[in-house]
Design a protein around this motif. Structure first.
Motif, PDB file in Angstrom:
ATOM      1  N   ILE A  63       0.412   4.993 -20.357  1.00 28.45           N
ATOM      2  CA  ILE A  63      -0.421   4.756 -18.898  1.00 28.45           C
ATOM      3  C   ILE A  63      -0.275   5.859 -18.377  1.00 28.45           C
ATOM      4  N   ALA A  64      -1.402   6.368 -17.933  1.00 32.30           N
ATOM      5  CA  ALA A  64      -1.546   7.673 -16.695  1.00 32.30           C
ATOM      6  C   ALA A  64      -2.039   6.877 -15.792  1.00 32.30           C
ATOM      7  N   VAL A  65      -1.315   6.954 -14.527  1.00 33.89           N
ATOM      8  CA  VAL A  65      -1.846   6.483 -13.172  1.00 33.89           C
ATOM      9  C   VAL A  65      -2.202   8.183 -12.639  1.00 33.89           C
ATOM     10  N   ILE A  66      -3.636   8.158 -12.217  1.00 38.72           N
ATOM     11  CA  ILE A  66      -4.008   9.520 -11.837  1.00 38.72           C
ATOM     12  C   ILE A  66      -4.449   9.179 -10.148  1.00 38.72           C
ATOM     13  N   VAL A  67      -3.834  10.212  -9.461  1.00 40.42           N
ATOM     14  CA  VAL A  67      -3.828   9.887  -8.005  1.00 40.42           C
ATOM     15  C   VAL A  67      -4.198  11.143  -7.472  1.00 40.42           C
ATOM     16  N   ASP A  68      -4.902  11.170  -6.303  1.00 42.22           N
ATOM     17  CA  ASP A  68      -5.433  12.362  -5.484  1.00 42.22           C
ATOM     18  C   ASP A  68      -4.255  13.139  -4.921  1.00 42.22           C
TER      19      ASP A  68
END
Length: 428
Positions: A63-68
């Protein structure tokens, strides 16, 4: 009339002649969430237009959690504990989860900045990495644009089986609103990021605050190539406190979030102005970010052309990461250069700077742009085609602008970079 506007973390005062002043064009007071954790969890448990996490998470999935990144006010350190707990509850394994900072083409975040962004405990527990946009060894080919140019994305995102995007919903000059599938440009290669802005710069209209735009429609088509399985988007009050959260499908949840965002951030324009004074807050980082306030403020001016925008901004990091940008903002032949770039011609220079400069060039030709603040220089602003005053001369900037218009009408805005303006009688 004495008024004050944000200048970074401070307030600066100024005076506008009483007979000229229309008033402040700021959104009505929004109530922040009483229990932010509960609001975040409720959105995750009730996704819009897509499956629940428990239906897509399995122990074997990476799982990749992409945040700004830090240029955005998204409360990442408040969202991640709730999200990660839910992923674990749904069966995900900690060692299969990583957090990717979506940089777009912004500078790489330092370890200390990443630690602050996600929170100390999470930084110590999960891998936290910057996305890659320059190193070809760390980019993955995912397809071609309609002109045949390759689309590239960060390998640390593409090697995941499940991708979750976390961001904030505010008006955006290219996408209409941020959030939704916009996490894809955030983790794309620099040339791919640059593709969106050249396309957008060929449009003459100000797309800031539109529910969708031709560029967003194109981008959402590309998101299907990489897969974005779940999004979490926040809506903040003008004071940057958590107000509402939407989650689920990157299109359906995004559109519902935009509807809410317009109500929270919307300001009614009852009378158009000759001069609008606008703070760049909270996009104060540099002159790459702060002109969003000009896009936000432009609908407050009379007509399609003319009028003056006075932007007050600290621009803490100066011009920003694209030093060629002023050159192209000052040019009038940008469309021809942009079309050549899109066609694949060997045009020298920073293509993103060319594109954003071309968009701002069109605004410069529509309106008179004035920049007030100490983070940039008169020489730099002159190179952009903007008039410049240091912060100490703020009052002079206002007096000079008012003197240019007979019967001048003046409005002011506290946070133009995240403003949504609508006209009297317009439905939101």
């Amino acid at each position: 009339m004495k008024i004050s506007l944000p200048y970074g973390n401070e307030m600066v005062g100024m005076e506008v002649p009483d007979q000229c002043f229309i008033g402040m064009i700021d959104p009505p007071e929004a109530q922040p969430a009483g229990d932010p954790e509960r609001v975040i969890l409720d959105a995750i448990e009730h996704p819009i237009g897509g499956p629940k996490l428990e239906d897509i998470v399995t122990p074997d999935k990476r799982i990749a959690v992409i945040v700004d990144d830090g240029s955005r006010p998204t409360p990442i350190s408040a969202i991640l504990p709730v999200l990660l707990d839910q992923l674990i509850r749904c069966g995900a394994r900690r060692e299969q989860i990583k957090i990717v900072i979506a940089l777009g083409s912004h500078r790489y975040m330092t370890e200390d900045e990443m630690r602050e962004r996600v929170g100390e405990e999470i930084y110590q527990t999960y891998p936290v990495v910057n996305s890659e946009f320059r190193d070809p060894e760390k980019l993955v080919y995912i397809g071609d644009t309609e002109e045949g140019a390759p689309l590239m994305a960060t390998g640390s995102v593409m090697d995941a089986d499940l991708r979750i995007g976390v961001g904030n919903l505010v008006p955006h000059p290219v996408m209409g609103w941020g959030g939704g599938g916009r996490r894809f440009p955030g983790v794309a290669g620099e040339d791919t990021v640059s593709y969106f802005h050249p396309k957008a710069s060929l449009y003459d209209e100000n797309m800031f605050g539109l529910s969708t735009t031709p560029i967003r429609d194109m981008m959402e088509g590309w998101v299907k190539l990489i897969g974005l399985d779940f999004i979490i988007n926040t809506i903040l009050t003008p004071e940057l406190k958590l107000c509402r959260v939407v989650a689920g499908d990157y299109v359906a949840a995004h559109r519902e979030g935009v509807r809410i965002g317009k109500q929270v951030l919307g300001s009614k324009v009852t009378e158009k102005a000759d001069v609008v004074i606008v703070s760049s807050h909270p996009a104060d980082q540099d002159f790459w970010q702060s002109p969003k306030a000009m896009y936000g403020a432009e609908p407050a001016l009379k007509g399609d052309r003319g009028g003056t925008m006075i932007m007050i901004s600290p621009n803490y990091e100066g011009i920003g990461p694209h030093p060629e940008y002023p050159e192209y903002m000052a040019r009038d032949d940008g469309d021809a250069i942009v079309r050549a770039c899109i066609a694949g011609e060997a045009i020298p220079g920073d293509r993103l700077a060319i594109a954003v400069g071309n968009s701002m060039s069109k605004m410069r030709r529509r309106r008179k742009l004035v920049v007030v603040g100490d983070g940039v220089t008169e020489e730099q602003m002159s190179a952009c085609g903007c008039k410049y005053y240091p912060l100490s001369a703020l009052q002079q900037a206002i007096d000079d602008a008012v003197a240019e218009y007979e019967g001048c009408r003046v409005a002011a805005m506290s946070g133009g970079a995240e403003a949504f303006l609508y006209d009297e009688g317009e439905s939101i």
